[in-house]
Design a protein around this motif. Structure first.
Motif, PDB file in Angstrom:
ATOM      1  N   LEU A  76       0.829  -1.468   0.131  1.00 57.94           N
ATOM      2  CA  LEU A  76      -0.241   0.067  -0.020  1.00 57.94           C
ATOM      3  C   LEU A  76       0.898   0.986   0.133  1.00 57.94           C
ATOM      4  N   PRO A  77       0.589   2.246  -0.734  1.00 62.19           N
ATOM      5  CA  PRO A  77       0.727   3.587  -0.439  1.00 62.19           C
ATOM      6  C   PRO A  77       1.317   4.047   0.756  1.00 62.19           C
ATOM      7  N   LEU A  78       2.237   4.715   1.380  1.00 63.60           N
ATOM      8  CA  LEU A  78       2.634   5.330   2.618  1.00 63.60           C
ATOM      9  C   LEU A  78       2.018   6.409   3.268  1.00 63.60           C
ATOM     10  N   ALA A  79       1.709   6.168   4.238  1.00 63.90           N
ATOM     11  CA  ALA A  79       0.928   7.152   4.752  1.00 63.90           C
ATOM     12  C   ALA A  79       1.845   8.742   5.307  1.00 63.90           C
ATOM     13  N   LEU A  80       1.996   9.376   4.103  1.00 62.43           N
ATOM     14  CA  LEU A  80       2.781  11.211   5.074  1.00 62.43           C
ATOM     15  C   LEU A  80       2.141  11.924   5.717  1.00 62.43           C
ATOM     16  N   ASP A  81       2.396  12.562   6.338  1.00 57.98           N
ATOM     17  CA  ASP A  81       2.111  13.595   7.200  1.00 57.98           C
ATOM     18  C   ASP A  81       2.050  14.947   6.677  1.00 57.98           C
ATOM     19  N   ALA A  82       1.548  16.416   6.733  1.00 58.36           N
ATOM     20  CA  ALA A  82       1.934  17.728   6.408  1.00 58.36           C
ATOM     21  C   ALA A  82       3.268  17.477   5.921  1.00 58.36           C
ATOM     22  N   SER A  83       3.690  17.588   6.572  1.00 59.12           N
ATOM     23  CA  SER A  83       5.936  17.189   5.961  1.00 59.12           C
ATOM     24  C   SER A  83       6.129  16.873   5.371  1.00 59.12           C
ATOM     25  N   GLY A  84       5.844  16.163   4.744  1.00 61.98           N
ATOM     26  CA  GLY A  84       6.034  15.045   4.292  1.00 61.98           C
ATOM     27  C   GLY A  84       6.654  13.930   4.426  1.00 61.98           C
ATOM     28  N   ARG A  85       6.585  13.822   5.887  1.00 62.64           N
ATOM     29  CA  ARG A  85       7.564  12.406   6.294  1.00 62.64           C
ATOM     30  C   ARG A  85       6.294  11.286   6.991  1.00 62.64           C
ATOM     31  N   LYS A  86       7.070   9.946   6.745  1.00 66.45           N
ATOM     32  CA  LYS A  86       6.209   8.592   7.235  1.00 66.45           C
ATOM     33  C   LYS A  86       5.557   8.730   8.012  1.00 66.45           C
ATOM     34  N   LEU A  87       4.200   8.507   7.696  1.00 63.93           N
ATOM     35  CA  LEU A  87       4.069   8.283   9.162  1.00 63.93           C
ATOM     36  C   LEU A  87       3.757   6.722  10.391  1.00 63.93           C
ATOM     37  N   SER A  88       4.475   7.063  11.487  1.00 65.60           N
ATOM     38  CA  SER A  88       4.521   5.391  12.054  1.00 65.60           C
ATOM     39  C   SER A  88       5.415   6.017  13.023  1.00 65.60           C
ATOM     40  N   LYS A  89       5.172   4.917  14.096  1.00 59.94           N
ATOM     41  CA  LYS A  89       5.256   4.930  15.605  1.00 59.94           C
ATOM     42  C   LYS A  89       6.921   5.238  15.660  1.00 59.94           C
ATOM     43  N   SER A  90       7.793   5.573  15.031  1.00 61.93           N
ATOM     44  CA  SER A  90       9.145   5.742  14.847  1.00 61.93           C
ATOM     45  C   SER A  90       8.957   7.487  15.321  1.00 61.93           C
TER      46      SER A  90
END
Length: 288
Positions: A216-230
């Motif tokens: 699946l496509p990665l979900a990015l936040d408004a700054s273009g960073r991967k949404l993840s626990k890290s």
């Protein structure tokens, strides 16, 4: 063969939006195929685990209408199976002990490609164990991202399957458990696309079946960073699940009615309109 899909989170934090997208998509694929949806808790990395997060994730999923068809499989209870796979590889001469540090591998781009330890034995510390990677093109057809090719020797090198601390690496545990659970299709985020050739090679070495893959496509936040626990992504709220579930379905190009009263209604609406071939084919997209 009947379809069997799975969602396999790591207990490194609460359920967040990117994981919810993977859970929803894997559930939809399983239900669309008339198959079963399984849960696996990948709790084999104690140093990275957040106490209580496994229970938190498992408790949150039903609030989003996501209920597994079989009991949860905990990787922390599967050490004997990983031991057996490791011994099979060692008996076949496909693994070797390695004491190399990052500095030892710096001249090789951080990868190990020699099929043997460069540093040599060190009696004062335990080794990691690496799987030899041949100069081989691994090809597979991802259901969403299309045809994939990776030269295992060049891209991954001899990769670790058992760490210095004695913990088994994700690649080995994932392969062993996908086979044990009879998984026929792996639906997960595109950040794991690069791991798939290593897992296919391990499957071949162990004589295990290779499932189909859909990344699946990665979900990015408004700054273009991967949404993840890290990245300290905010957890979704199981007390008020509908906003996050609507956003997850919209991320998968499955808009749903705003008047739906509960998660089950939203998922039923989405499933009635779901076709995995129409999932977004991009490698990443904004979660906003």
């Amino acid at each position: 063969m009947n379809y069997r899909g799975r969602f396999a989170p790591s207990p490194t934090g609460h359920l967040h939006f990117g994981s919810l997208v993977a859970a929803v998509a894997s559930w939809l694929c399983a239900r669309h195929a008339g198959g079963r949806w399984l849960l696996r808790m990948e709790d084999i990395d104690p140093p990275r685990e957040v106490p209580g997060s496994a229970q938190s994730i498992l408790a949150a999923l039903p609030a989003f209408g996501l209920v597994a068809d079989e009991p949860v499989l905990y990787q922390s209870q599967r050490t004997a199976a990983y031991d057996a796979a490791f011994e099979q590889l060692r008996a076949a001469g496909q693994v070797f002990p390695c004491w190399c540090s990052r500095q030892d591998l710096a001249d090789q781009g951080g990868l190990h490609r020699d099929g043997r330890c460069v540093a040599g034995p060190d009696p004062d510390r335990a080794p990691a164990w690496r799987l030899r990677s041949p100069d081989l093109e691994i090809r597979f057809d991802d259901a969403l991202q299309g045809p994939q090719t990776q030269n295992l020797h060049d891209a991954a090198g001899d990769f670790v399957i058992k760490r210095v601390e004695g913990f088994y690496a994700y690649q080995l545990a994932c392969v062993v458990d996908d086979a044990w659970q009879g998984v026929t299709q792996v639906v997960r985020g595109n950040d794991l696309l690069d791991s798939t050739p290593r897992q296919i090679w391990l499957q071949r070495c162990l004589g295990l079946p290779t499932p189909d893959y859909l990344h699946l496509p990665l979900a990015l936040d408004a700054s273009g960073r991967k949404l993840s626990k890290s990245e300290r992504a905010h957890p979704v709220d199981p007390v008020d699940p509908l906003p996050a579930l609507r956003n997850a379905l919209a991320f998968l190009d499955l808009p749903c009615p705003s008047e739906a009263p509960n998660a089950e209604t939203l998922l039923t609406h989405a499933l009635d309109r779901f076709d995995p071939t129409f999932l977004p084919h991009c490698s990443e997209r904004s979660a906003a």
